[in-house]
Write a protein that holds these residues in place. Structure first.
Motif, PDB file in Angstrom:
ATOM      1  N   LEU A   1      -3.695   4.205  -0.802  1.00 45.77           N
ATOM      2  CA  LEU A   1      -3.831   3.640  -2.142  1.00 45.77           C
ATOM      3  C   LEU A   1      -3.311   2.217  -2.168  1.00 45.77           C
ATOM      4  O   LEU A   1      -2.442   1.848  -1.371  1.00 45.77           O
ATOM      5  CB  LEU A   1      -3.035   4.479  -3.152  1.00 45.77           C
ATOM      6  N   ASP A   2      -3.807   1.431  -3.133  1.00 43.72           N
ATOM      7  CA  ASP A   2      -3.271   0.080  -3.273  1.00 43.72           C
ATOM      8  C   ASP A   2      -1.906   0.121  -3.965  1.00 43.72           C
ATOM      9  O   ASP A   2      -1.478   1.157  -4.479  1.00 43.72           O
ATOM     10  CB  ASP A   2      -4.246  -0.821  -4.030  1.00 43.72           C
TER      11      ASP A   2
ATOM     12  N   GLN B   1       0.836  -1.194   0.000  1.00 44.49           N
ATOM     13  CA  GLN B   1       0.000   0.000   0.000  1.00 44.49           C
ATOM     14  C   GLN B   1       0.871   1.243   0.000  1.00 44.49           C
ATOM     15  O   GLN B   1       2.059   1.187   0.326  1.00 44.49           O
ATOM     16  CB  GLN B   1      -0.904   0.023   1.247  1.00 44.49           C
ATOM     17  N   SER B   2       0.273   2.362  -0.368  1.00 49.79           N
ATOM     18  CA  SER B   2       0.955   3.651  -0.322  1.00 49.79           C
ATOM     19  C   SER B   2       0.081   4.641   0.434  1.00 49.79           C
ATOM     20  O   SER B   2      -1.129   4.696   0.223  1.00 49.79           O
ATOM     21  CB  SER B   2       1.200   4.202  -1.731  1.00 49.79           C
TER      22      SER B   2
ATOM     23  N   ALA C   1       4.371  10.099  -1.584  1.00 43.38           N
ATOM     24  CA  ALA C   1       3.903   8.823  -1.050  1.00 43.38           C
ATOM     25  C   ALA C   1       4.884   8.263  -0.031  1.00 43.38           C
ATOM     26  O   ALA C   1       6.092   8.473  -0.141  1.00 43.38           O
ATOM     27  CB  ALA C   1       3.720   7.809  -2.187  1.00 43.38           C
TER      28      ALA C   1
ATOM     29  N   ILE D   1      -0.675   8.420   0.608  1.00 39.79           N
ATOM     30  CA  ILE D   1      -0.489   9.535  -0.308  1.00 39.79           C
ATOM     31  C   ILE D   1      -0.744  10.853   0.415  1.00 39.79           C
ATOM     32  O   ILE D   1      -1.689  10.974   1.195  1.00 39.79           O
ATOM     33  CB  ILE D   1      -1.402   9.382  -1.542  1.00 39.79           C
TER      34      ILE D   1
ATOM     35  N   TYR E   1       5.721   4.627   0.984  1.00 38.41           N
ATOM     36  CA  TYR E   1       5.457   3.282   0.500  1.00 38.41           C
ATOM     37  C   TYR E   1       5.528   2.249   1.618  1.00 38.41           C
ATOM     38  O   TYR E   1       6.495   2.201   2.373  1.00 38.41           O
ATOM     39  CB  TYR E   1       6.450   2.913  -0.610  1.00 38.41           C
TER      40      TYR E   1
ATOM     41  N   LYS F   1      -0.892  -1.022  -6.718  1.00 40.28           N
ATOM     42  CA  LYS F   1      -0.871  -0.897  -8.178  1.00 40.28           C
ATOM     43  C   LYS F   1      -0.988   0.549  -8.656  1.00 40.28           C
ATOM     44  O   LYS F   1      -0.771   0.828  -9.829  1.00 40.28           O
ATOM     45  CB  LYS F   1      -1.999  -1.726  -8.781  1.00 40.28           C
ATOM     46  N   THR F   2      -1.345   1.451  -7.771  1.00 42.74           N
ATOM     47  CA  THR F   2      -1.551   2.841  -8.155  1.00 42.74           C
ATOM     48  C   THR F   2      -0.224   3.582  -8.223  1.00 42.74           C
ATOM     49  O   THR F   2       0.575   3.529  -7.289  1.00 42.74           O
ATOM     50  CB  THR F   2      -2.479   3.545  -7.154  1.00 42.74           C
ATOM     51  N   ILE F   3       0.013   4.280  -9.336  1.00 42.47           N
ATOM     52  CA  ILE F   3       1.213   5.108  -9.493  1.00 42.47           C
ATOM     53  C   ILE F   3       0.886   6.505  -8.994  1.00 42.47           C
ATOM     54  O   ILE F   3      -0.102   7.108  -9.406  1.00 42.47           O
ATOM     55  CB  ILE F   3       1.680   5.144 -10.963  1.00 42.47           C
ATOM     56  N   VAL F   4       1.714   7.025  -8.108  1.00 39.81           N
ATOM     57  CA  VAL F   4       1.495   8.342  -7.531  1.00 39.81           C
ATOM     58  C   VAL F   4       2.145   9.391  -8.426  1.00 39.81           C
ATOM     59  O   VAL F   4       3.346   9.335  -8.695  1.00 39.81           O
ATOM     60  CB  VAL F   4       2.077   8.409  -6.103  1.00 39.81           C
TER      61      VAL F   4
END
Length: 198
Positions: A46-47, A26-27, A58, A29, A60, A49-52
């Motif tokens: 965010l999960d 997870q991230s 973020a 943000i 991480y 797979k999401t690019i910030v």
């Protein structure tokens, strides 16, 4: 771009190249810019797979209790003081805001309590879906349950710092700068709990 490592990616212009970090789980943000009218930073989860994008920062794979810290009044007062501004709005900086923020050593109970606070904030937001963050964090429109979740978070976090709620923002800053002075007094001294969240 002159760097050969950058030039070779011209053959695949549709791909992201400079990805600063990748989460496994997870991230957390944090928006790079946030309205000065807000009483709290609208941090999110965010999960993996999401690019910030570069409009946000973020953390991480940080523990969930990191949300309780970054979404607190205590943290907002700190970043309002030590970070920059864009016009009069908050401009978050990972190096000036997060990496310098003094956090006391947290017990397992502290972490569990703060994790619950973070969950309560996220659940209160979700209860108002599809309201936007802009709606939820407008001081005049903020839902009572979300405000209560943030106030409870502040209660728990500030008691970890001084055993009670701070009287005002001046007292918050005095405590934080006192901790920061002690934290930076010796070379390579950092809070154990903060290292785990970085």
């Amino acid at each position: 771009m002159k760097a050969s490592s950058t030039q070779k990616f011209a053959t695949r212009p549709h791909r992201f190249v400079q990805i600063q970090g990748i989460a496994e789980h997870q991230s957390i943000i944090i928006p790079r810019h946030s309205s000065e009218r807000r009483e709290y930073l609208p941090v999110g989860l965010l999960d993996a797979k999401t690019i910030v994008a570069d409009s946000a920062l973020a953390i991480y794979d940080a523990p969930l209790w990191s949300i309780a810290i970054t979404a607190s009044r205590l943290h907002l007062v700190w970043i309002a003081t030590v970070c920059g501004k864009i016009k009069t709005d908050f401009r978050y900086s990972n190096t000036l805001g997060w990496n310098t923020f003094p956090v006391p050593t947290l017990t397992e109970k502290n972490k569990a309590d703060l994790t619950r606070c973070a969950e309560n904030i996220l659940l209160a937001r979700e209860a108002h879906f599809p309201a936007t963050i802009a709606d939820l964090y407008d001081p005049k429109k903020m839902p009572a349950d979300l405000r209560h979740a943030h106030e409870q978070n502040d209660e728990v976090l500030e008691r970890i710092y001084i055993g009670r709620r701070f009287k005002n923002d001046t007292e918050r800053l005095e405590k934080l700068f006192d901790m920061y002075t002690k934290m930076t007094a010796t070379p390579n001294s950092t809070s154990k709990s903060k290292q785990e969240a970085s």
